[in-house]
Design an enzyme around this catalytic site. Structure first.
Site, mmCIF file in Angstrom:
data_model
loop_
_atom_site.group_PDB
_atom_site.id
_atom_site.type_symbol
_atom_site.label_atom_id
_atom_site.label_comp_id
_atom_site.label_asym_id
_atom_site.label_seq_id
_atom_site.Cartn_x
_atom_site.Cartn_y
_atom_site.Cartn_z
ATOM 1 N N GLN A 104 0.898 -1.210 0.227
ATOM 2 C CA GLN A 104 0.071 -0.172 0.053
ATOM 3 C C GLN A 104 0.797 1.219 0.095
ATOM 4 O OE1 GLN A 104 -2.066 1.380 3.656
ATOM 5 N NE2 GLN A 104 -3.885 1.061 2.493
ATOM 6 N N TYR A 199 -6.226 10.893 4.662
ATOM 7 C CA TYR A 199 -5.107 11.064 4.268
ATOM 8 C C TYR A 199 -5.135 12.024 2.692
ATOM 9 C CZ TYR A 199 -2.964 8.043 7.628
ATOM 10 O OH TYR A 199 -2.566 7.542 8.819
ATOM 11 N N ARG A 247 -7.575 1.219 -1.763
ATOM 12 C CA ARG A 247 -8.418 1.445 -0.332
ATOM 13 C C ARG A 247 -9.139 2.624 -0.352
ATOM 14 N NH1 ARG A 247 -9.314 -1.724 3.874
ATOM 15 N NH2 ARG A 247 -8.969 -0.827 6.100
ATOM 16 N N ARG A 346 -7.225 -6.539 12.772
ATOM 17 C CA ARG A 346 -6.794 -6.906 14.067
ATOM 18 C C ARG A 346 -6.972 -8.200 14.570
ATOM 19 N NH1 ARG A 346 -9.424 -2.051 17.493
ATOM 20 N NH2 ARG A 346 -11.070 -2.401 16.183
ATOM 21 N N CYS A 369 -9.738 -11.229 19.120
ATOM 22 C CA CYS A 369 -9.546 -9.497 19.229
ATOM 23 C C CYS A 369 -10.745 -9.212 20.057
ATOM 24 C CB CYS A 369 -9.531 -8.935 17.880
ATOM 25 S SG CYS A 369 -9.538 -7.059 18.125
ATOM 26 N N CYS A 372 -10.148 -4.150 22.099
ATOM 27 C CA CYS A 372 -9.676 -3.001 23.486
ATOM 28 C C CYS A 372 -9.227 -1.693 22.931
ATOM 29 C CB CYS A 372 -8.853 -3.956 24.369
ATOM 30 S SG CYS A 372 -7.364 -4.342 23.709
#
Length: 541
Positions: A104, A199, A247, A346, A369, A372
């Site tokens: 990426q 971005y 993306r 994650r 996951c 948290c």
């Protein structure tokens, strides 16, 4: 082999690239790179672990296309050929496990670090709603750590980014194209353009941020111009045989922001350009901390509805992400045709064996996951990511490797001026590091305007030094050459390279042959010794 999830483990093809299943690792920034943006041993370890877990495709997050766009002091960089050796090792590490490797590429725009940042409009960070983001990042830190993070943020981000001129726009588009070519040279199977999270590309798309009055601002057609020109330039640079993913931001989740109805139009334009896929996400650093978004983000599959709506209007594969924690949910999404591929970040960070356990029917053994936020809080405060779910042994191992990244004794800089002593320095390093496979070595030469500066001789000495290291058993992929012109002074230029590159060891030879060489390896070596930081200096006489 169990077949409880037939859609999830069905092979899939993106353009000419074959995936062994429909599980992809979505881009997850971990801050594991060296300070100079090069691939670290920790980067390799992390992605090797993920690849061995059975995922079909890995997207390596956030490689920076230009130095002005770095979003972290530990971002990967792809803006110079000197990063190719490390990136090649990274691509090979992923691909040897029969996993598709994607890099990426990104520019942070006004979220970049540094004294000089750029943006489509001169919008100060103080005008953005970032209070919630910093509150999230700082809540797990003690007072001294909070003060350190805030002080660094103030120093790194200027009060006002520079509004990009049309020449700036052309330059950045060219930087993306060159970065994609480097990704191809490094051996990656694809490149993914980062068009999300707030971005640079999003800053052009967002009517909240983009207040330009020229052809790059105003109505949607103009706001789409920059990313569409960028995608076309990348396609022209890499050729039709190299897929380009995207993306994709489906909703900014901010009042007066980039909304879903505009995103659908933009998605159709990208589809018409034949991007390889759209990896659908939503939200930016401003919206992530809004209470309504925080609540939404804890829901399972909370972005799937966006992927489904984008899929309905495009002709290219769509990846969906967002709290897809179980194989059962992933299978349901694919079975109902809401997306073509599953993006997991994650959950794979928590348990890299997620795909293998699911394939064997052992999904109950997956380490979940817990949502948290530990990993997110760490990277937002510019610290390497860890997972609170990991066992004690893995946490200790990963923390040890993180210390190595911050103080990398295995990253070595050898100063070369073409003299015999410089070559002896390389020979000494070769002898000391014989058969080491875990080192990264840079041979550096600072060009001067001296009349006896023999460029051909320098190149020959570089070749000799490189050959000595290779014969000593150092992998050729671990050796790079960096030649640059003198900017401030030879000693200061080398010291800056040491600091920015995060080198743990520096090798110099004292006293060369010519006056220029005597200067470089006489007083220069003394200056380097006098300014020794947290690194080791070897002086060869």
């Amino acid at each position: 082999m169990h077949n409880k999830f037939p859609h999830l483990f069905e092979p899939f093809k993106i353009d000419s690239v074959n995936l062994k299943n429909r599980i992809t690792m979505a881009p997850l920034f971990t801050a594991y790179a060296h300070k100079d943006g090069s691939v670290s041993s920790l980067t390799l370890e992390h992605f090797e672990e993920i690849a061995k877990g059975g995922v079909g495709m890995i997207v390596v997050a956030n490689a920076i296309v230009d130095e002005s766009g770095s979003v972290s002091k530990h971002s990967l960089r792809v803006d110079d050929d000197r990063f190719l050796p490390g990136l090649s090792r990274l691509a090979d590490t992923i691909k040897k496990e029969d996993v598709v490797a994607v890099l990426q590429i990104n520019h942070g725009g006004h979220f970049a670090q540094g004294r000089k940042t750029i943006s489509p409009s001169s919008v100060s960070l103080s005008d953005l709603n970032l209070g919630g983001l910093y509150k999230t990042a700082l809540k797990s830190l003690d007072f001294q750590q909070q003060w350190a993070v805030l002080s660094e943020a103030i120093q790194q981000h200027p009060k006002q980014p520079k509004k990009m001129t049309e020449d700036d726009i052309k330059y950045i588009i060219s930087a993306y194209a060159k970065a994609a070519v480097r990704a191809k040279k490094a051996g990656f199977d694809m490149v993914e353009i980062h068009g999300a999270t707030g971005y640079l590309i999003v800053q052009f798309l967002s009517p909240r941020i983009n207040n330009r009055k020229d052809k790059y601002g105003g109505d949607l057609e103009n706001r789409m111009r920059f990313p569409l020109e960028l995608v076309q330039a990348v396609k022209d640079a890499v050729g039709n045989d190299f897929p380009i993913g995207y993306r994709f931001l489906a909703d900014e989740w901010m009042d007066d922001g980039f909304p879903l109805d505009e995103a659908k139009i933009f998605a159709q334009r990208l589809s018409a350009l034949h991007v390889a896929y759209l990896s659908v996400t939503a939200g930016t650093y401003e919206s992530f901390s809004r209470p309504v978004i925080v609540e939404k983000s804890h829901e399972l599959g909370y972005m799937v509805y966006l992927a489904q709506q984008i899929k309905e209007v495009v002709e290219v594969p769509v990846i969906t992400t967002g709290r897809i924690t179980s194989p059962e949910l992933a299978e349901e999404i694919l079975r109902e045709g809401k997306a073509d591929l599953i993006g997991i970040a994650r959950p794979l960070f928590a348990d890299p064996q997620w795909p293998k356990k699911a394939r064997k029917g052992n999904e109950k053994d997956i380490l979940p996951c817990k949502d948290c936020g530990t990993c997110f809080q760490l990277v937002v405060s510019d610290r390497p990511a860890l997972c609170a779910q990991w066992g004690k042994a893995k946490l200790i191992e990963r923390k040890t490797m993180i210390k190595e990244v911050h103080n990398p004794r295995k990253k070595i800089l050898i100063a070369m001026d073409g003299s015999e002593n410089a070559t002896m320095g390389a020979a000494y390093a070769a002898d000391m590091l014989s058969n080491r496979k875990d080192v990264f070595i840079t041979l550096i030469h600072i060009q001067t305007d001296e009349p006896d500066n023999d460029q051909q001789g320098i190149n020959e000495m570089m070749d000799i030094a490189r050959s000595l290291l290779i014969k000593a058993g150092i992998p050729k992929e671990a050796i790079s050459v960096h030649i640059s012109k003198k900017e401030v002074g030879i000693a200061r230029d080398i010291l800056r390279e040491i600091a920015e590159g995060g080198y743990g060891t520096v090798v110099i030879g004292r006293r060369g042959i010519s006056k220029a060489q005597q200067f470089l390896f006489g007083s220069v070596s003394n200056k380097i010794l006098q300014n020794t930081g947290d690194y080791t200096v070897w002086v060869v006489e």
